[in-house]
Scaffold this motif. Structure first.
Motif, short mmCIF file in Angstrom:
data_model
loop_
_atom_site.label_atom_id
_atom_site.label_comp_id
_atom_site.label_asym_id
_atom_site.label_seq_id
_atom_site.Cartn_x
_atom_site.Cartn_y
_atom_site.Cartn_z
N GLN A 12 0.89 -1.20 -0.02
CA GLN A 12 -0.15 0.05 0.00
C GLN A 12 0.86 1.23 0.08
N ILE A 13 1.92 1.25 0.56
CA ILE A 13 2.78 2.32 0.86
C ILE A 13 3.52 2.67 -0.33
N VAL A 63 -8.11 4.83 0.22
CA VAL A 63 -7.26 4.55 1.50
C VAL A 63 -8.10 3.89 2.58
N GLY A 64 -9.28 4.48 2.67
CA GLY A 64 -10.08 3.71 3.76
C GLY A 64 -10.25 2.07 3.20
N MET A 65 -10.48 1.96 1.91
CA MET A 65 -10.57 0.29 1.62
C MET A 65 -9.34 -0.33 1.69
N PHE A 66 -8.24 0.19 1.02
CA PHE A 66 -6.96 -0.69 0.94
C PHE A 66 -6.08 -0.39 2.01
N TRP A 67 -5.92 0.72 3.08
CA TRP A 67 -5.15 0.67 4.05
C TRP A 67 -5.82 0.29 5.26
N GLY A 68 -7.19 1.03 5.60
CA GLY A 68 -7.76 0.81 6.79
C GLY A 68 -8.52 -0.44 6.98
#
Length: 290
Positions: A12-13, A63-68
Motif C-alpha cells: 500500500q505504501i 485509502v479507507g478500503m485498502f489501508w484501513g
C-alpha cells in the motif's frame, strides 16, 4: 513493530507513493506549461485537466478500503491475530504503532497531494476559472483537508474492519459511509458561517467567491425569491421582465478570506469523527478476548 508494519503494508505504501509521484509530475508539467500563457490560453489549458483533478476528493476512499479495512479484518479472518497479540509486544502497543505509523503516513500523503493541487490551481486563479474555495470538488482536496480526509477514511476503514471482522463487508461499509459523509459535509459546508450579503449594482460588484444563494430586492427594500410582476411569464420573457423591472439582485456569499476558517472548521469535524471511530478499534484489540 515499525519494521513489521512496513513489511505488512509496504505494498500500500509503495503504490500510494507511486500515485503521488505520477500525479505530482503531471500537475507540475501541466502547470509550468500554462504559467507563461495569457489568461485565455491558460483557461483552455485548465479545461484540459480540471475534470480529472476534480475527482481527487474521492481518492481517500481508496485509502479507507485498502489501508484501513484490511488492518484488523485481515488479521481476524486469517486468525493471525492470535499470534500477533500473544507475543512480547502488548496489544495496546501493537495497536498504537499500527495506527500511529499508518495514520501519520496517510495524513502526510494527503497533505502532500493537497499541496500539489493547491500549487497547480494557483497557476489558473487569474483566469477566474479555478476557485479552491467555491468549487466543492477542490475545497476538500486542498489545504489541510487534503490530509484530514485521508485520515478520516483510514479511521473509517479500520473501524469497519474491526467491527465486521471481514474484509469485503468492510469495503462495502467504508464506501457507503464515506460517500454519505462526503455528501453530508458538502451540503452543510455553506452553513459553517453566516453568509455575507451584497446588493448587485453592476458587473463590478459581483463577488467571485463562495456564492450560497440569491434573491431579488424591490424598490421598497423587500426581498423575495421571485419578482411578483414577472411571475406570470417564463423563459426569455421572464428574464426580459426582470431586466426591465426596478428590482435588484441580492447575492449571499462567503468571502475568500474565510477559506482557512472553513478549512479548520471541517478539519475539526473530521478529526473528532476519526477519534470516535477509533473507539471500536481500541475496544476490539485491547478489550475483547483473543
Amino acid at each position: 513493530m515499525v519494521w513489521l508494519t512496513w513489511r505488512q503494508h509496504r505494498a500500500q505504501i509503495l503504490v500510494t507513493a507511486g500515485f503521488l509521484v505520477v500525479v505530482g509530475a503531471v500537475l507540475l508539467v501541466h502547470g509550468l506549461a500554462a504559467s507563461g500563457l495569457p489568461d485565455d490560453a491558460r483557461g483552455a489549458r485548465y479545461d484540459e485537466l480540471s475534470l480529472y483533478v476534480s475527482w481527487l476528493p474521492v481518492v481517500p476512499l481508496g485509502v479507507g478500503m485498502f489501508w484501513g479495512a484490511p488492518l484488523l479484518a485481515r488479521e481476524l479472518e486469517r486468525g493471525t491475530h492470535r499470534l500477533a497479540w500473544t507475543q512480547s509486544v502488548s496489544r495496546p502497543r501493537w495497536l498504537a504503532v499500527k495506527l500511529g505509523v499508518l495514520g501519520l503516513a496517510v495524513t502526510g500523503a494527503g497533505l502532500a497531494l493537497g499541496g500539489m493541487v493547491s500549487a497547480w490551481l494557483s497557476v489558473f486563479e487569474s483566469t477566474g476559472l479555478a476557485d479552491r474555495f467555491g468549487d466543492t470538488e477542490f475545497f476538500g482536496a486542498t489545504g489541510v483537508l487534503g490530509g484530514v480526509w485521508w485520515l478520516f477514511a483510514f479511521a473509517l476503514g479500520t473501524a469497519a474492519g474491526g467491527v465486521l471482522r471481514r474484509t469485503l463487508p468492510a469495503f462495502a461499509v467504508t464506501i457507503a459511509v464515506f460517500v454519505l459523509a462526503m455528501m453530508g459535509l458538502f451540503a452543510v459546508r455553506q452553513d459553517y458561517a453566516e453568509p455575507a450579503r451584497i446588493v448587485v449594482e453592476g458587473a463590478d460588484t459581483l463577488p467571485t467567491s463562495f456564492i450560497t444563494g440569491s434573491a431579488y430586492l424591490s424598490p421598497a427594500g423587500v426581498e423575495s425569491e421571485v419578482v411578483p410582476e414577472c411571475a406570470a411569464v417564463d423563459g426569455e420573457a421572464y428574464l426580459s421582465c426582470i431586466r426591465d423591472s426596478d428590482y435588484r439582485t441580492v447575492l449571499f456569499y462567503h468571502p475568500t478570506d474565510r477559506y482557512w476558517q472553513f478549512q479548520w472548521t471541517e478539519t475539526g469535524i473530521l478529526v473528532v469523527a476519526s477519534l470516535l471511530l477509533a473507539g471500536p478499534v481500541v475496544y476490539r484489540v485491547a478489550r475483547r478476548p483473543v
